[in-house]
Design a protein around this motif. Structure first.
Motif, PDB file in Angstrom:
ATOM      1  N   ASP A 230       0.914  64.180  44.418  1.00 34.84           N
ATOM      2  CA  ASP A 230       0.334  65.414  43.827  1.00 34.84           C
ATOM      3  C   ASP A 230      -0.287  64.851  42.829  1.00 34.84           C
ATOM      4  O   ASP A 230      -0.733  64.353  41.967  1.00 34.84           O
ATOM      5  CB  ASP A 230       1.044  66.339  43.801  1.00 34.84           C
ATOM      6  CG  ASP A 230       0.946  68.220  43.559  1.00 34.84           C
ATOM      7  OD1 ASP A 230       0.844  69.085  45.329  1.00 34.84           O
ATOM      8  OD2 ASP A 230      -0.615  68.149  43.389  1.00 34.84           O
TER       9      ASP A 230
ATOM     10  N   THR B  10      -0.432  72.739  59.330  1.00 35.45           N
ATOM     11  CA  THR B  10      -1.420  74.104  60.112  1.00 35.45           C
ATOM     12  C   THR B  10      -2.767  74.005  58.718  1.00 35.45           C
ATOM     13  O   THR B  10      -2.885  74.724  58.386  1.00 35.45           O
ATOM     14  CB  THR B  10      -0.819  74.702  60.501  1.00 35.45           C
ATOM     15  OG1 THR B  10      -0.040  75.456  59.456  1.00 35.45           O
ATOM     16  CG2 THR B  10       0.000  74.699  61.985  1.00 35.45           C
TER      17      THR B  10
ATOM     18  N   VAL C 111     -10.034  63.284  45.988  1.00 31.36           N
ATOM     19  CA  VAL C 111     -10.298  64.314  45.124  1.00 31.36           C
ATOM     20  C   VAL C 111      -9.425  65.758  45.417  1.00 31.36           C
ATOM     21  O   VAL C 111      -8.574  65.322  45.895  1.00 31.36           O
ATOM     22  CB  VAL C 111     -12.019  65.581  46.432  1.00 31.36           C
ATOM     23  CG1 VAL C 111     -11.855  66.418  46.359  1.00 31.36           C
ATOM     24  CG2 VAL C 111     -12.853  64.943  46.704  1.00 31.36           C
TER      25      VAL C 111
ATOM     26  N   ARG D 196      -6.643  75.921  46.636  1.00 29.03           N
ATOM     27  CA  ARG D 196      -5.900  76.196  47.496  1.00 29.03           C
ATOM     28  C   ARG D 196      -7.144  77.247  48.593  1.00 29.03           C
ATOM     29  O   ARG D 196      -8.241  77.337  47.664  1.00 29.03           O
ATOM     30  CB  ARG D 196      -5.234  77.774  47.081  1.00 29.03           C
ATOM     31  CG  ARG D 196      -4.267  78.040  47.697  1.00 29.03           C
ATOM     32  CD  ARG D 196      -3.448  79.034  46.896  1.00 29.03           C
ATOM     33  NE  ARG D 196      -2.379  78.165  47.191  1.00 29.03           N
ATOM     34  CZ  ARG D 196      -0.782  78.327  46.438  1.00 29.03           C
ATOM     35  NH1 ARG D 196      -1.337  79.785  45.960  1.00 29.03           N
ATOM     36  NH2 ARG D 196      -0.356  78.226  46.517  1.00 29.03           N
TER      37      ARG D 196
HETATM   38  N1  LIG Z   1       3.077  77.219  59.029  1.00 30.87           N
HETATM   39  C1  LIG Z   1       2.395  78.371  57.836  1.00 30.87           C
HETATM   40  O1  LIG Z   1       3.158  79.016  58.025  1.00 30.87           O
HETATM   41  C2  LIG Z   1       2.323  77.528  56.572  1.00 30.87           C
HETATM   42  C3  LIG Z   1       1.900  78.904  55.346  1.00 30.87           C
HETATM   43  C4  LIG Z   1       0.858  78.198  54.179  1.00 30.87           C
HETATM   44  C5  LIG Z   1       0.271  77.017  54.758  1.00 30.87           C
HETATM   45  N2  LIG Z   1       0.107  76.511  54.924  1.00 30.87           N
HETATM   46  C6  LIG Z   1      -0.802  75.422  55.399  1.00 30.87           C
HETATM   47  O2  LIG Z   1      -0.296  74.484  54.451  1.00 30.87           O
HETATM   48  C7  LIG Z   1      -0.767  73.834  53.499  1.00 30.87           C
HETATM   49  C8  LIG Z   1      -1.311  73.689  52.435  1.00 30.87           C
HETATM   50  O3  LIG Z   1      -0.854  75.078  51.776  1.00 30.87           O
HETATM   51  P1  LIG Z   1      -0.895  75.649  50.169  1.00 30.87           P
HETATM   52  O4  LIG Z   1      -0.616  77.149  50.356  1.00 30.87           O
HETATM   53  O5  LIG Z   1       0.814  75.594  50.300  1.00 30.87           O
HETATM   54  O6  LIG Z   1      -1.640  75.645  49.371  1.00 30.87           O
HETATM   55  P2  LIG Z   1      -1.558  74.986  47.562  1.00 30.87           P
HETATM   56  O7  LIG Z   1      -2.777  74.868  47.245  1.00 30.87           O
HETATM   57  O8  LIG Z   1      -0.320  75.935  47.041  1.00 30.87           O
HETATM   58  O9  LIG Z   1      -0.905  73.466  47.456  1.00 30.87           O
HETATM   59  C9  LIG Z   1      -1.557  72.475  48.122  1.00 30.87           C
HETATM   60  C10 LIG Z   1      -1.000  71.181  47.234  1.00 30.87           C
HETATM   61  O10 LIG Z   1      -1.926  69.957  47.108  1.00 30.87           O
HETATM   62  C11 LIG Z   1      -2.433  69.102  45.622  1.00 30.87           C
HETATM   63  N3  LIG Z   1      -3.332  68.701  46.241  1.00 30.87           N
HETATM   64  C12 LIG Z   1      -4.559  68.437  45.840  1.00 30.87           C
HETATM   65  N4  LIG Z   1      -5.741  67.994  46.423  1.00 30.87           N
HETATM   66  C13 LIG Z   1      -4.701  66.374  46.413  1.00 30.87           C
HETATM   67  C14 LIG Z   1      -5.241  65.582  46.616  1.00 30.87           C
HETATM   68  N5  LIG Z   1      -6.204  64.565  46.753  1.00 30.87           N
HETATM   69  N6  LIG Z   1      -3.614  64.725  46.464  1.00 30.87           N
HETATM   70  C15 LIG Z   1      -2.528  65.352  46.479  1.00 30.87           C
HETATM   71  N7  LIG Z   1      -2.419  66.033  46.532  1.00 30.87           N
HETATM   72  C16 LIG Z   1      -3.326  67.169  46.336  1.00 30.87           C
HETATM   73  C17 LIG Z   1      -2.692  70.611  45.183  1.00 30.87           C
HETATM   74  O11 LIG Z   1      -2.512  70.168  43.690  1.00 30.87           O
HETATM   75  C18 LIG Z   1      -1.448  71.406  45.478  1.00 30.87           C
HETATM   76  O12 LIG Z   1      -0.522  71.129  44.610  1.00 30.87           O
HETATM   77  C19 LIG Z   1      -2.491  74.212  54.000  1.00 30.87           C
HETATM   78  O13 LIG Z   1      -2.331  73.015  55.250  1.00 30.87           O
HETATM   79  C20 LIG Z   1      -1.633  75.378  54.998  1.00 30.87           C
HETATM   80  O14 LIG Z   1      -2.783  75.292  55.786  1.00 30.87           O
HETATM   81  C21 LIG Z   1       0.963  76.892  56.485  1.00 30.87           C
END
Ligand SMILES: NC(=O)c1ccc[n+]([C@@H]2O[C@H](COP(=O)([O-])OP(=O)(O)OC[C@H]3O[C@@H](n4cnc5c(N)ncnc54)[C@H](O)[C@@H]3O)[C@@H](O)[C@H]2O)c1
Length: 400
Positions: free
Chosen positions: A38, A98, A395, A399
């Protein structure tokens, strides 16, 4: 016993830490959780302390230093295709959250990279894997409501998740779609998922499926957020030739009453639990009808997956899908093409609205106007065209 698969998680955000990580321990006989990646240093340190795993802030460094079988990709959607293409080229199998990618050309880069490198790619589409969705699919399959004709999902779920559910319930690929959208301002809000909204994007889709089923779905980002009083209630109704499923209730009409008012009786599914390691875990859902009992059994109950009426069953099921695909060299149970179709259906609703409410047939022209706009916005946001994989790995993706 099959060998254990070395597993890493990329993305320690809300979804990665909140929903994926807690299930790894329950599948410890299948996966050896070894590393996390991360850009958030504090999150890396907390997870390393708790789970004793190696930490990386660059995907490239993790791939260089670890010998991984499977990576669970839980970063924002815009980051899916660069990270997955890079992992595939390194010969690593993946499960990606997703949507598979925001556009079909981005998804195609991932699908082609997986095929070229002979690695497995599963999509973590979870809605149809929940206990109640699996149970309802069994009820429909049993024929008690007859042939499905119409589906209403109003304020239930939208976008790719909604489209995935409609295909499951319709039991058919989509034929055409009519989309109507409207955007209205809302006061600036931060929702319970820490997403910021200044407008409500309302999407109303009417779909026809190849087998003749019709479906209507209505949703918005503010309804999804449950903010400003939205989604006080919702409607899920599946109408069949002999009965209906309304929310979780199954309505069954006795053949003796068909010509005598045809009033249905409501039958409620019964949930049964077992105790595993001191916790109550969902074991099965049953429906007792006059002539038969329909039962769905939780395949992960003995592992302690399914607390609080079924939490984690969807996650365990998708992790087992990628594990079995890797170990047995079979296809994942959902798969990248299904994830791509969900996104195509979701994009099609916007595309139809953009084309002056024209009904569109599947497959959509590629790239659609909506996708071209998204590619232009991607370049504006990240400074690179979406095909420029290497620089996109470094990059930070906020969120979405
Ligand atoms: N299936 C479901 O019901 C559901 C629900 C929520 C989110 N999601 C999906 O889960 C995924 C994550 O969503 P989230 O809400 O946890 O987002 P979030 O922003 O809370 O978490 C994303 C993480 O990725 C990290 N990140 C960003 N750029 C990065 C990089 N280049 N390399 C490594 N890490 C990096 C961020 O620091 C962060 O900790 C998305 O694809 C979202 O659509 C699915």
């Amino acid at each position: 016993m099959a060998r254990k698969l070395k597993l890493a998680l990329i993305g320690l955000g809300r979804r990665g830490r909140g929903s994926h990580l807690p299930v790894y321990a329950k599948l410890k006989d299948v996966f050896d959780f070894v590393a996390v990646c991360d850009k958030d240093e504090a999150a890396l340190q907390e997870v390393a302390k708790e789970h004793g795993v190696n930490t990386y802030s660059r995907v490239q460094d993790m791939v260089k230093h670890e010998d991984l079988d499977v990576v669970d990709v839980v970063v924002p959607g815009d980051a899916h295709h660069p990270i997955c293409c890079y992992l595939a080229d390194a010969g690593i199998n993946m499960m990606v959250e997703t949507p598979i990618a925001p556009t079909r050309p981005m998804a195609d880069l991932m699908i082609e990279a997986a095929a070229r490198n002979n690695v497995k790619l599963e999509v973590a589409e979870n809605y149809h894997r929940t206990a109640m969705a699996r149970f309802q699919a069994k009820v429909i399959e049993s024929g008690v409501i007859g042939e499905v004709g119409r589906i209403y999902r109003i304020f239930y779920e939208g976008g790719y998740h909604g489209m995935s559910m409609l295909r499951l319930l319709a039991g058919s690929p989509p034929k055409s779609i009519l989309g109507i959208t409207q955007v209205t301002p809302v006061v600036p809000i931060i929702d319970r998922m820490k997403r910021r909204h200044t407008e409500e994007r309302w999407v109303n889709s009417y779909l026809e499926f190849e087998n003749g089923v019709a479906a209507t779905m209505m949703y918005s980002n503010v309804i999804h957020a449950r903010s400003l009083g939205r989604k006080a209630t919702g409607i899920s109704q599946i109408d069949g030739t002999k009965g209906a499923i309304v929310d979780n209730t199954v309505y069954y009409t006795s053949p003796a009453d068909y010509e005598n008012g045809a009033q249905a009786t409501a039958y409620e599914p019964q949930l049964s639990f077992i105790e595993v390691n001191g916790s109550q875990v969902l074991d099965r859902i049953s429906l007792e009808l006059p002539e038969q009992t329909i039962t769905w059994q939780n395949p992960y109950a003995a592992l302690g997956v399914g607390e609080n009426n079924g939490r984690g069953i969807d996650m365990a099921d998708q992790l087992m899908s990628i594990a079995n695909a890797v170990l047995n060299n079979t296809e994942p149970t959902y798969g990248a093409q299904a994830g791509r179709l969900d996104e195509e259906m979701s994009l099609a609703a916007s595309e139809s609205a953009l084309m002056n409410k024209q009904s569109l047939s599947f497959p959509l022209n590629s790239p659609s106007k909506t996708e071209e706009q998204m590619h232009a916005r991607f370049k504006e946001n990240y400074g690179h065209v979406y095909t420029d994989i290497e620089p996109l790995l470094d990059v930070f993706y906020p969120r979405q």
